[in-house]
Design a protein around this motif. Structure first.
Motif, PDB file in Angstrom:
ATOM      1  N   LEU B 346     -81.039  13.906   4.167  1.00 19.99           N
ATOM      2  CA  LEU B 346     -82.448  13.723   4.490  1.00 19.99           C
ATOM      3  C   LEU B 346     -82.871  12.294   4.209  1.00 19.99           C
ATOM      4  O   LEU B 346     -82.250  11.572   3.423  1.00 19.99           O
ATOM      5  CB  LEU B 346     -83.338  14.710   3.733  1.00 19.99           C
ATOM      6  CG  LEU B 346     -83.411  14.704   2.229  1.00 19.99           C
ATOM      7  CD1 LEU B 346     -84.406  13.662   1.730  1.00 19.99           C
ATOM      8  CD2 LEU B 346     -83.874  16.059   1.734  1.00 19.99           C
ATOM      9  N   CYS B 347     -83.893  11.870   4.879  1.00 20.14           N
ATOM     10  CA  CYS B 347     -84.466  10.570   4.598  1.00 20.14           C
ATOM     11  C   CYS B 347     -85.980  10.682   4.694  1.00 20.14           C
ATOM     12  O   CYS B 347     -86.512  11.594   5.304  1.00 20.14           O
ATOM     13  CB  CYS B 347     -83.928   9.504   5.543  1.00 20.14           C
ATOM     14  SG  CYS B 347     -84.410   9.766   7.234  1.00 20.14           S
ATOM     15  N   VAL B 348     -86.636   9.756   4.022  1.00 17.85           N
ATOM     16  CA  VAL B 348     -88.090   9.744   4.010  1.00 17.85           C
ATOM     17  C   VAL B 348     -88.534   8.471   4.710  1.00 17.85           C
ATOM     18  O   VAL B 348     -88.079   7.377   4.369  1.00 17.85           O
ATOM     19  CB  VAL B 348     -88.630   9.794   2.570  1.00 17.85           C
ATOM     20  CG1 VAL B 348     -90.135   9.744   2.576  1.00 17.85           C
ATOM     21  CG2 VAL B 348     -88.133  11.040   1.873  1.00 17.85           C
ATOM     22  N   PHE B 428     -98.020  14.191   2.740  1.00 19.95           N
ATOM     23  CA  PHE B 428     -99.386  13.725   2.700  1.00 19.95           C
ATOM     24  C   PHE B 428     -99.650  12.944   1.421  1.00 19.95           C
ATOM     25  O   PHE B 428     -98.882  12.999   0.472  1.00 19.95           O
ATOM     26  CB  PHE B 428    -100.330  14.924   2.759  1.00 19.95           C
ATOM     27  CG  PHE B 428    -100.220  15.696   4.036  1.00 19.95           C
ATOM     28  CD1 PHE B 428    -101.041  15.403   5.114  1.00 19.95           C
ATOM     29  CD2 PHE B 428     -99.290  16.701   4.170  1.00 19.95           C
ATOM     30  CE1 PHE B 428    -100.938  16.104   6.292  1.00 19.95           C
ATOM     31  CE2 PHE B 428     -99.174  17.397   5.344  1.00 19.95           C
ATOM     32  CZ  PHE B 428    -100.006  17.106   6.408  1.00 19.95           C
ATOM     33  N   ASN B 429    -100.768  12.269   1.406  1.00 24.18           N
ATOM     34  CA  ASN B 429    -101.226  11.653   0.175  1.00 24.18           C
ATOM     35  C   ASN B 429    -101.778  12.741  -0.739  1.00 24.18           C
ATOM     36  O   ASN B 429    -101.782  13.915  -0.377  1.00 24.18           O
ATOM     37  CB  ASN B 429    -102.254  10.566   0.461  1.00 24.18           C
ATOM     38  CG  ASN B 429    -103.433  11.107   1.244  1.00 24.18           C
ATOM     39  OD1 ASN B 429    -103.477  12.296   1.556  1.00 24.18           O
ATOM     40  ND2 ASN B 429    -104.371  10.252   1.563  1.00 24.18           N
ATOM     41  N   VAL B 435    -101.481  11.493   6.506  1.00 25.51           N
ATOM     42  CA  VAL B 435    -100.018  11.565   6.467  1.00 25.51           C
ATOM     43  C   VAL B 435     -99.508  10.200   6.041  1.00 25.51           C
ATOM     44  O   VAL B 435     -99.906   9.181   6.617  1.00 25.51           O
ATOM     45  CB  VAL B 435     -99.458  11.927   7.857  1.00 25.51           C
ATOM     46  CG1 VAL B 435     -97.929  11.881   7.836  1.00 25.51           C
ATOM     47  CG2 VAL B 435     -99.909  13.304   8.266  1.00 25.51           C
ATOM     48  N   ILE B 436     -98.662  10.180   5.043  1.00 26.16           N
ATOM     49  CA  ILE B 436     -98.148   8.886   4.612  1.00 26.16           C
ATOM     50  C   ILE B 436     -96.660   8.760   4.882  1.00 26.16           C
ATOM     51  O   ILE B 436     -96.052   7.757   4.553  1.00 26.16           O
ATOM     52  CB  ILE B 436     -98.452   8.619   3.126  1.00 26.16           C
ATOM     53  CG1 ILE B 436     -97.893   9.743   2.275  1.00 26.16           C
ATOM     54  CG2 ILE B 436     -99.930   8.462   2.892  1.00 26.16           C
ATOM     55  CD1 ILE B 436     -97.972   9.460   0.792  1.00 26.16           C
TER      56      ILE B 436
END
Lengths: 147, 767
Positions: B346-348, B428-429, B435-436
């Motif tokens: 996974l990656c963000v 989310f924040n 959405v961040i």
């Protein structure tokens, strides 16, 4: 002079009567049997030159009859007059083999052409019989009736 | 002093007598006389060494004389204005008609109080007391009794002007002093104010600092150079639990963890030696309850004026919580890292498409090192076809925060393709207002894809095989149909060939009969003609010929045979007609796809007629038919079922070669719901091992070429599937077999017409 005799075998009386009346003018003795069993009796009682038999008959089938004739009366020339358009394989192979061997003179299909086929075939068969060849005699004019 | 000595000594003389004026002039404006005596006196008076000067002249006076008091006042004012005040005035007591001496003095002093006055009087107009009461007890007033002595005048003039000058000098000095004092005072006041302000400010500042020191959450302390506490801020009890008394006077090190004593000592030593502050020592301090609290210690020296360190001030900040929080944070991060490492790739990705976080499995999935991957944009790393297009799932997820699944594929250098199922989840924040970023999760589905592909391929092949099989089966069914039709046709043909054979034969015979009749007819014609001609011989000849021909042509036989010929031929034709009719009834060729009323008994009879040739040499049929209600069904199909069962029975019996006919018993009866037909043969029976298979497609016990193995399976389909009936087989080896056909009286719903034949085939195959 020896009479020439043809034996017709069919389990259907109507076939036999139609042959009887159709062949009244033919120059040979005609015997008629409505079963294989009777045919064997007639063969024993008469000198038969040509045997014309149906195949499907109750009790004793045509092939059985032909086997007996071939075994006991090897001089008899066999013809088949059958309404079966297709022959089951076992029967077919033995008949076809028989025809090819010369053991069966010819195969006549029902319905038959009395004048064009049947009469000619029977006469040819009689002509082929060795006794007929030897004794070139006049055909008999008096028909013999057996039932 | 020396300067003032040069100032002109102004003297005003007020006297109503002119001669007096002249006297004063004579005395005071005479050339200089020896003033040694005066100088000596002066030296004695003023205390400095006399500087005797032989050349010294008498004092010169600037002398003005007026006659009246008012005039004198005017002169005084004028002199003041000119800044050349009179130093001495000689005033006559009596000066008729104007002011007298006292009045004049009063007025003059009012204008110039410094002026020295000598009253000149010949008689005592006023007593001293009276004068004093009028003018006050002044040291500036002298009385000169007339007639006066010149020397006296001169001395008076000298002394008094000197006095004035001295007074003036004193006054000037005083003024000067006063000025200085005043300035000094002012300065002092300013300083004072400043000090006051500073003091106030300091007090405020001190208050502020105290408040600060006392209220700050850290411990602020003061240490003596020996290291003992001289002051601790009141937070100590709150932070470390001790009472103040337990702390003050005790050394700092007493409260420090054993392992931290060394560094702490070093720190204090460094401060003392270098005189510089030290900051940020992390150490553990003892809480009263025995726990250790982590503190950050900073300390600075306090120095005296000589720069000697006299004390140390310090601040201890309790970092236990921070440390705990830090540890917690580290633990969480470490956990997170572990979880990440264990998780699927996974990656963000943040809103700038920067990759913010990724895990090891991600790297290995994409064949990257961690270094290559960090700090990249997502599209630099995963150059998928959707990047930079409106279909970019990352963008879509950020715009409409929903979970999005999509497939991505990537080829490595070896050209091997990796297919992944990516799940993009928005994150989310804190307050979920924006959405961040997007968390993208990958599942390697290459193998699955491959398997799917293989399965699809296998499936395709299976379907192909299935299709082929179906085609084959339908062909086999078709063959079976053709075979049974052929079988039937053979039987039927035999049945028909025989009557057609003898009818045709009879017909040919009839022709020969007719030709014979015609011949005979000709003879009769000739005979008739001979009769008409009356020719007896030829008549007899014809008669003979007729008789001969009649015998030769077997006319009598023919005449006797004709009726039989016709009746037999008619019967033959009827037999053919019958067969054709039965064949139509049996197969219902004209409407075989439709459902119609059907009498089971009639169906059985028809079937027997059709199958007669197949059966008659092998079996005898016993019929036991009850009255039955009509049912709705596909008669052709049901007849086929009976035919199959009967032919099977006949073949089974025939196979026994028992030398005699077998028996088949057909019974029909009706129940409330069904019509039932039982067909029982006395054939060989069916072995138990085979019994369960008799309805299976392609199952046959007949020798090759004798059967397709579909007859009973098709029958089963017809009865059970198509007509909702039952087909039951019961068999006892060596004794015989019974087939029971049960058909619902209610029948079946009308057929769907044309679809039925296909359905029939399919069902027959699928069973």
């Amino acid at each position: 002079m020896k009479k020439r005799t043809v034996l017709f075998v069919d389990d259907d009386e109507r076939v036999l009567t139609s042959l009887r009346r159709g062949l009244i003018d033919e120059p040979y003795e005609r015997l008629f049997a409505n079963s294989g069993f009777r045919a064997v009796g007639l063969l024993l009682a008469h000198t038969v030159h040509v045997l014309v038999t149906d195949l499907r008959m109750p009790d004793m089938s045509g092939l059985e009859l032909l086997e007996i004739a071939a075994a006991d009366y090897p001089d008899v020339i066999p013809l088949i007059l059958s309404g079966q358009p297709t022959l089951e394989s076992a029967e077919a192979s033995s008949i076809v083999q028989g025809v090819h061997r010369g053991a069966i003179f010819t195969f006549l299909a029902k319905p038959w052409d009395l004048d064009g086929q049947l009469k000619k075939a029977v006469r040819q068969a009689l002509a082929c019989h060795k006794t007929c060849i030897q004794e070139d005699q006049e055909p008999s004019t008096a028909p013999a009736m057996h039932t | 002093m020396h300067d003032e000595r040069d100032i002109a000594r102004r003297i005003l003389v007020v006297d109503d007598t002119e001669s007096i004026h002249n006297d004063f002039r004579a005395v005071l404006m005479e050339p200089c006389i020896d003033t040694t005596a005066l100088d000596t006196a002066e030296a004695a008076i003023f205390g400095h060494a006399a500087s005797p000067s032989k050349t010294r002249t008498r004092n010169r006076y600037d002398l003005d004389c007026v006659f009246q008091g008012k005039k004198a006042l005017k002169r005084v004012r004028q002199a003041l204005c000119e800044k050349r005040p009179y130093q001495l005035a000689f005033v006559d007591m009596r000066m008729p008609p104007g002011w007298d001496g006292l009045k004049t003095i009063e007025e003059i002093w009012r204008v110039d109080p410094d002026i020295q006055v000598v009253i000149c009087t010949a008689h005592s107009d006023y007593s001293w007391d009276a004068i004093v009461s009028r003018l006050g007890n002044s040291d500036k007033l002298l009385i000169l009794k007339k007639p006066f002595d010149n020397v006296e005048v001169e001395q008076l003039a000298g002394a008094l002007t000197k006095k004035w000058q001295l007074a003036r000098a004193v006054e000037a000095r005083l003024n000067e002093l006063e000025q200085v004092v005043s300035e000094r005072t002012q300065e002092l006041e300013t300083t004072n104010r400043q000090l006051t302000r500073e003091v106030t400010e300091r007090r405020t500042a001190e208050e502020r600092f105290r408040s600060f020191v006392e209220n700050v959450n850290d411990i602020i302390f003061c240490l003596s150079v020996e290291g003992g506490f001289t002051y601790v801020s009141p937070k100590w009890p709150a932070v470390l639990g001790h009472e103040m008394a337990e702390v003050l006077g005790h050394p700092l090190l007493r409260f420090v963890h054993q392992d931290d004593v060394g560094p702490c000592k070093q720190m204090l030593q460094a401060i003392t030696e270098t005189g510089r502050k030290e900051e940020g020592l992390e150490l553990r301090m003892l809480h009263r309850d025995g726990d250790w609290r982590w503190c950050t210690l900073s300390a600075a020296p306090l120095k005296d004026s000589a720069g000697e360190v006299t004390a140390i001030v310090g601040i201890a900040h309790d970092t236990t919580r921070r440390r705990q929080a830090n540890e917690e944070l580290q633990r969480t991060q470490q956990e997170l890292q572990q979880i990440l490492s264990a998780a699927t790739p996974l990656c963000v990705i943040d809103t700038n498409y920067d990759i913010r976080m990724l895990n090891d499995t991600f790297c290995s999935l994409f064949g990257l090192s961690l270094g290559e991957a960090t700090g990249k944009k997502c599209y630099e790393l995963m150059d998928f076809s959707k990047c930079h297009t409106p279909q970019c799932p990352i963008r879509n997820v950020m715009e409409a925060p929903r979970v999005c699944q999509y497939e991505v594929s990537r080829q490595n250098e070896n050209g091997e393709e990796t297919v992944c199922l990516a799940t993009a989840t928005p994150y989310f924040n804190m307050d979920y207002s924006a959405v961040i970023g997007v968390v993208v999760n990958f599942v390697d589905i290459t193998a699955r894809k491959q398997a799917e592909k293989e399965i699809a391929e296998a499936n395709r092949k299976l379907e192909q095989a299935n299709r082929e099989l179906k085609e084959m089966q339908s062909q086999v069914v078709q063959n079976e149909k053709l075979a049974s039709i052929g079988q039937l046709a053979a039987g039927v043909a035999h049945e028909m060939n025989t009557p057609v054979g003898f009818v045709a034969s009879n017909f040919q015979t009839l022709q020969s009969y007719m030709s014979k009749f015609l011949k005979l007819f000709e003879l009769y014609e000739s005979l008739t003609k001979a009769v008409e001609d009356g020719d007896r011989d030829s008549r007899l000849e014809y008669m003979h010929e007729i008789n001969q021909s009649r015998e030769k042509m077997k006319i009598d036989f023919i005449l006797g045979d004709l009726e039989e010929l016709f009746s037999e031929s008619k019967e033959g034709l009827e037999r053919v007609t019958d067969i054709i009719q039965n064949l139509r009834d049996f197969s219902r060729v004209d409407q075989s796809e439709d459902c119609h009323k059907y009498d089971l008994n009639e169906g059985i009879k028809t079937t027997l007629t059709v199958a007669r040739n197949e059966l008659k040499y092998d079996v005898d049929i016993d019929l036991e038919l009850s009255d039955l209600p009509q049912i709705a069904c596909h008669s052709g199909q049901i007849n086929q079922v009976f035919l199959n069962i009967l032919v099977n029975a006949a073949q089974a019996i025939k196979s026994q070669e028992r030398g005699e006919k077998g028996h088949v018993k057909i019974r029909t009866h009706a129940t409330e719901t069904h019509v039932v037909c039982e067909i029982t043969d006395d054939g060989p029976g069916i072995p138990e091992t085979v019994l369960s298979k008799v309805f299976d497609p392609f199952f046959t016990t007949k020798p090759p070429g004798k059967g397709t193995g579909l007859g009973l399976s098709v029958s089963y389909d017809i009865v059970v599937t198509k007509h909702k009936g039952e087909l039951i087989v019961d068999s006892q080896p060596e004794k015989g077999t019974t087939f029971i056909v049960k058909l619902p009286i209610q029948g079946i719903t009308p057929s769907k017409g044309k679809e039925l034949p296909n359905e029939e085939e399919n069902c027959a195959v699928c069973r």
